[in-house]
Design an enzyme around this catalytic site. Structure first.
Site, PDB file in Angstrom:
ATOM      1  N   CYS A 193       0.958  -1.248  -0.103  1.00  0.00           N
ATOM      2  CA  CYS A 193      -0.101  -0.141  -0.009  1.00  0.00           C
ATOM      3  C   CYS A 193       0.918   1.251   0.071  1.00  0.00           C
ATOM      4  O   CYS A 193       1.781   1.324   0.772  1.00  0.00           O
ATOM      5  CB  CYS A 193      -0.913  -0.100   1.224  1.00  0.00           C
ATOM      6  SG  CYS A 193      -0.472  -0.330   2.934  1.00  0.00           S
ATOM      7  N   SER A 240       3.253  -2.353   3.937  1.00  0.00           N
ATOM      8  CA  SER A 240       3.239  -0.767   3.798  1.00  0.00           C
ATOM      9  C   SER A 240       4.369  -0.482   3.020  1.00  0.00           C
ATOM     10  O   SER A 240       5.438  -1.080   3.060  1.00  0.00           O
ATOM     11  CB  SER A 240       2.906  -0.160   5.106  1.00  0.00           C
ATOM     12  OG  SER A 240       4.274  -0.124   5.688  1.00  0.00           O
ATOM     13  N   ASP A 241       4.191   0.577   2.379  1.00  0.00           N
ATOM     14  CA  ASP A 241       5.774   1.043   1.862  1.00  0.00           C
ATOM     15  C   ASP A 241       6.316   1.638   3.095  1.00  0.00           C
ATOM     16  O   ASP A 241       5.584   2.064   4.167  1.00  0.00           O
ATOM     17  CB  ASP A 241       5.493   2.285   0.906  1.00  0.00           C
ATOM     18  CG  ASP A 241       6.597   2.553  -0.063  1.00  0.00           C
ATOM     19  OD1 ASP A 241       7.780   2.188   0.470  1.00  0.00           O
ATOM     20  OD2 ASP A 241       6.525   2.974  -1.398  1.00  0.00           O
ATOM     21  N   CYS A 242       7.660   2.082   3.193  1.00  0.00           N
ATOM     22  CA  CYS A 242       8.166   2.293   4.416  1.00  0.00           C
ATOM     23  C   CYS A 242       7.751   3.384   4.995  1.00  0.00           C
ATOM     24  O   CYS A 242       7.918   4.626   4.276  1.00  0.00           O
ATOM     25  CB  CYS A 242       9.725   2.277   4.256  1.00  0.00           C
ATOM     26  SG  CYS A 242      10.277   0.700   3.878  1.00  0.00           S
ATOM     27  N   ALA A 250       4.701   4.418   5.514  1.00  0.00           N
ATOM     28  CA  ALA A 250       3.417   4.864   5.091  1.00  0.00           C
ATOM     29  C   ALA A 250       2.490   4.555   6.207  1.00  0.00           C
ATOM     30  O   ALA A 250       1.206   5.233   6.179  1.00  0.00           O
ATOM     31  CB  ALA A 250       2.938   3.908   3.835  1.00  0.00           C
TER      32      ALA A 250
END
Length: 560
Positions: free
Chosen positions: A45, A78-80, A82
Site C-alpha cells: 500500500c 506498507s511502503d516504508c 506509510a
C-alpha cells in the site's frame, strides 16, 4: 507549477481524487492482472491517499477489492513509513494508536519500519485492537512463509535449499542470461523515423561519432536497481553499441555534460568531430536525476542544450547518416528531432542500462526494429494544459490551475484535461501508442473475422460488483490475420489488435482499446497467420458509477 502559491505535493501528503469509473477502468486493471493472472503473494500500500483515505488504511482497496473481489491470498505490506503517514502526514486519525487500528483493520499485514511496533501495545491496551485482529494479520504472513518451506523440518536457515536458493549467483551473468537481457532491448527498441533508409548502418564505416549526455549512463541508471558491480563491472553504453564489439572505430564527444545541463560549451567540439565522422549517433534523453522514485519529471521537453546539440551536430554532418537515440522513461516530445531533415533516423530505447549493448544488432542490420511505442508521446504544450495532480483519464475541465500560470494559484485559469493515454487523448500525438517502423514493410488482411459477437456469456459473468474476474474473461471471438512481409528483409513484426467501440470518444467512451498482440517472424515475401482474440470485456464499458456493463452495438476491429 510556476504559481507563486502554486500546487505542490509530495507522495506522503497527496490525496488523489479519482473517479470510480477511472479507478475501475484504468488504474486498477494492471493490479488486478497481477493478482488474478500473476498470482502474486505480496502487495504494497502506497504513501498517498485515494479519495480521502490513506492507502494503508483503505479497506475498500485492500479488503473489498484485493482480497474479496480479486481473491488475493498473500500479505500486504506498507511502503516504508506509510503506516506512520496515516497519522502524521494525512492526519487521518487523532492518535498514533488509532492509526494502528485503522491500518490493521483495513488489511495491512506488515509495517515497513517501526510505527505499528512502537504503538501497537498501547493500541491493544486501549482496546482499539484485539489479539484476534493481530492473529488475522499474522496468518497472512505465516501462510506465505509456509509456502516457502520455512517451517519444514529439513529447513536450515544457515543453508537454505529452496528452489531459488539452488540457483548460484554467477548464473546472473551467464552467457545465456546476458543474451536474454540484450534481447529485451532488441525486441523493445522502437524506430520513430527512418528517412532515406538511414538505418541500418554499413559495417564498412571507418569512424562513428557518438555524442550526447546519455551515451554512457548505464552505470548511473543501474546503481539504484541492483548491485553496482554486476557482471564484472561491465557497463556498456551507446558508445559500445556503436563500436559493435570493436569492429567499428568510434569517437566519443559528450557535447553536453549531462541531461539537465544547459552548458553548451562542449557543442563546438562535437560539431567539429561530426564533420570528420562517417556517421553520427546523438544520444539524448534522461537519467535518474531527471526522474526517479520520489522525484517526478517536471517536464516532457528535452533541454534546450540537448536540442541545440542535435541540431548543430546534424547540420555539420551534412549528408552523412545521423541517428538520434532517445534513452528515457519519460515520454519526451521528439517533434524537433522528427522534423529535422538533417536527422535521418530516430529511435526510442527506453532506459535499458547495460542492455543497451544490444543496440548494435539493430544499428548494423543483423536484426530489424520491431518494437512499438508503449507510451503516447504528447506535444510539449500538454504539460501546460493539465496539472500532474489531476488523475482523471477522460477529457474535460480540471479543478487544478494551468501549470504555466505565474500568478497566485487562486487567480489562475483552470486547466483543461485533453485526455490521458491513447484511449482518451483527443489531440494529435507526436508519436501514437503502438507506432513503430521496421526495416521492411508489412501488409495486413483479415483471413477470418466474425460478423457478430454473442454478449450473453458476458452478461452472465457480470455480477453486481465493479470487476469482471479475469479468469472468466474468456475470448469472445477469433480474428485470423494474414501478415505479409512485402519488403526484402526478414523481420519480426508485433501485430496489434484494437477495437473501436460504439460512441467512441463521446460521453467518456474510449477512442479505442488494445485487445491483443502477437509477435511473429515473417521472412521476406512470405505470409504468416496471426490469431488475435478479443476478450468478452472488449465489448463492455465501465459506467460513471464504476460498474462494468455489456454494450451492444457496432464495433470496428483494427489490426496492424
Amino acid at each position: 507549477t510556476t504559481q507563486l502559491d502554486g500546487e505542490s505535493w509530495d507522495r506522503q501528503h497527496y490525496d488523489a481524487a479519482v473517479t470510480q469509473r477511472d479507478l475501475v477502468d484504468s488504474y486498477m486493471v494492471p493490479f488486478q492482472a497481477c493478482v488474478e493472472k500473476g498470482r502474486v503473494s505480496g502487495l504494497m500500500c502506497s504513501y498517498n491517499a485515494v479519495n480521502g483515505v490513506p492507502s494503508c488504511a483503505n479497506d475498500w482497496l485492500l479488503q473489498t477489492v484485493a482480497r474479496d473481489a480479486w481473491g488475493f491470498d498473500g500479505y500486504i505490506t506498507s511502503d516504508c513509513d506509510a503506516d506512520q503517514n496515516v497519522y502524521d502526514s494525512h492526519h487521518y486519525t487523532d492518535t498514533p494508536e488509532e492509526a494502528v487500528k485503522v491500518v490493521l483493520e483495513a488489511g495491512t499485514d506488515i509495517d515497513c519500519q517501526s510505527f505499528v511496533g512502537d504503538h501497537g501495545q498501547a493500541a491493544l491496551d486501549q482496546g482499539l485492537i484485539d489479539e484476534a485482529l493481530i492473529d488475522e494479520r499474522l496468518v497472512n504472513l505465516f501462510k506465505v512463509r509456509l509456502r516457502l518451506g520455512h517451517f519444514d523440518l529439513s529447513f536450515d536457515p544457515s543453508n537454505p535449499s529452496g528452489p531459488l536458493d539452488t540457483i548460484p549467483s554467477d548464473a546472473v551473468c551467464s552467457d545465456a542470461h546476458v543474451a536474454s537481457s540484450l534481447e529485451g532491448l532488441i525486441q523493445s527498441a522502437t524506430l520513430y523515423k527512418n528517412d532515406k533508409a538511414t538505418l541500418p548502418l554499413k559495417t564498412s564505416l571507418a569512424n562513428v561519432l557518438v555524442t550526447g549526455p546519455t551515451a554512457n549512463i548505464s552505470q548511473a541508471t543501474s546503481s539504484y536497481y541492483g548491485p553496482g558491480d554486476v557482471c564484472g563491472n561491465a557497463f556498456p553504453g551507446v558508445v559500445d553499441a556503436a563500436g559493435d564489439g570493436g569492429a567499428i572505430q568510434t569517437t566519443y564527444v559528450p557535447g553536453v555534460p549531462d541531461v539537465l545541463s544547459n552548458d553548451t560549451s562542449g557543442i563546438p567540439a562535437a560539431v567539429a568531430a561530426a564533420k570528420d565522422a562517417d556517421a553520427v549517433i546523438i544520444a539524448l534523453g534522461t537519467d535518474l536525476d531527471w526522474a526517479a522514485e520520489g522525484h517526478d519529471a517536471t517536464s516532457i521537453q528535452f533541454t534546450a542544450a540537448q536540442l541545440e546539440l542535435a541540431q548543430k551536430v546534424a547540420e555539420a554532418a551534412g549528408d552523412k547518416p545521423v541517428i538520434a537515440v532517445i534513452l528515457t522513461a519519460t515520454p519526451l516530445d521528439a517533434s524537433a528531432l522528427l522534423k529535422d531533415d538533417n536527422i535521418g533516423a530516430v529511435a526510442h530505447l527506453g532506459q535499458p542500462s547495460v542492455a543497451v549493448a544490444g543496440l548494435a544488432e539493430l544499428l548494423y542490420g543483423r536484426r530489424s526494429f520491431a518494437g512499438r511505442a508503449v507510451q503516447t508521446v504528447y506535444p510539449s504544450s500538454y504539460e501546460d494544459q493539465i496539472s500532474i495532480f489531476d488523475f482523471n483519464m477522460r477529457p474535460g475541465a480540471s479543478t487544478f490551475a494551468r501549470p504555466d500560470c505565474a500568478k497566485n494559484e487562486s487567480e489562475c485559469d483552470r486547466g483543461t484535461n485533453p485526455g490521458r493515454t491513447y484511449r482518451f487523448y483527443e489531440d494529435d500525438a507526436v508519436v501514437e501508442f503502438g507506432f513503430g517502423l521496421s526495416y521492411t514493410t508489412f501488409d495486413y488482411a483479415f483471413h477470418a473475422a466474425p460478423a457478430a459477437v454473442d454478449l450473453a456469456p458476458l452478461r452472465a459473468r457480470l455480477g453486481s460488483g465493479p470487476f469482471l474476474k479475469m479468469v472468466e474473461d474468456a475470448p469472445a471471438a477469433e480474428y485470423v490475420v494474414n501478415v505479409t512481409n512485402t519488403g526484402s528483409v526478414d523481420a519480426d513484426d508485433a501485430v496489434l489488435g484494437f477495437v473501436v467501440p460504439p460512441g467512441a470518444g463521446k460521453d467518456g467512451v474510449a477512442l479505442k482499446e488494445l485487445f491483443g498482440f502477437e509477435r511473429v517472424f515473417v521472412p521476406a515475401g512470405q505470409t504468416v497467420q496471426v490469431y488475435l482474440y478479443p476478450q468478452l470485456s472488449a465489448f463492455s464499458r465501465v459506467n460513471v458509477d464504476g460498474v462494468r456493463e455489456a454494450v451492444a452495438g457496432e464495433y470496428r476491429v483494427e489490426v496492424g
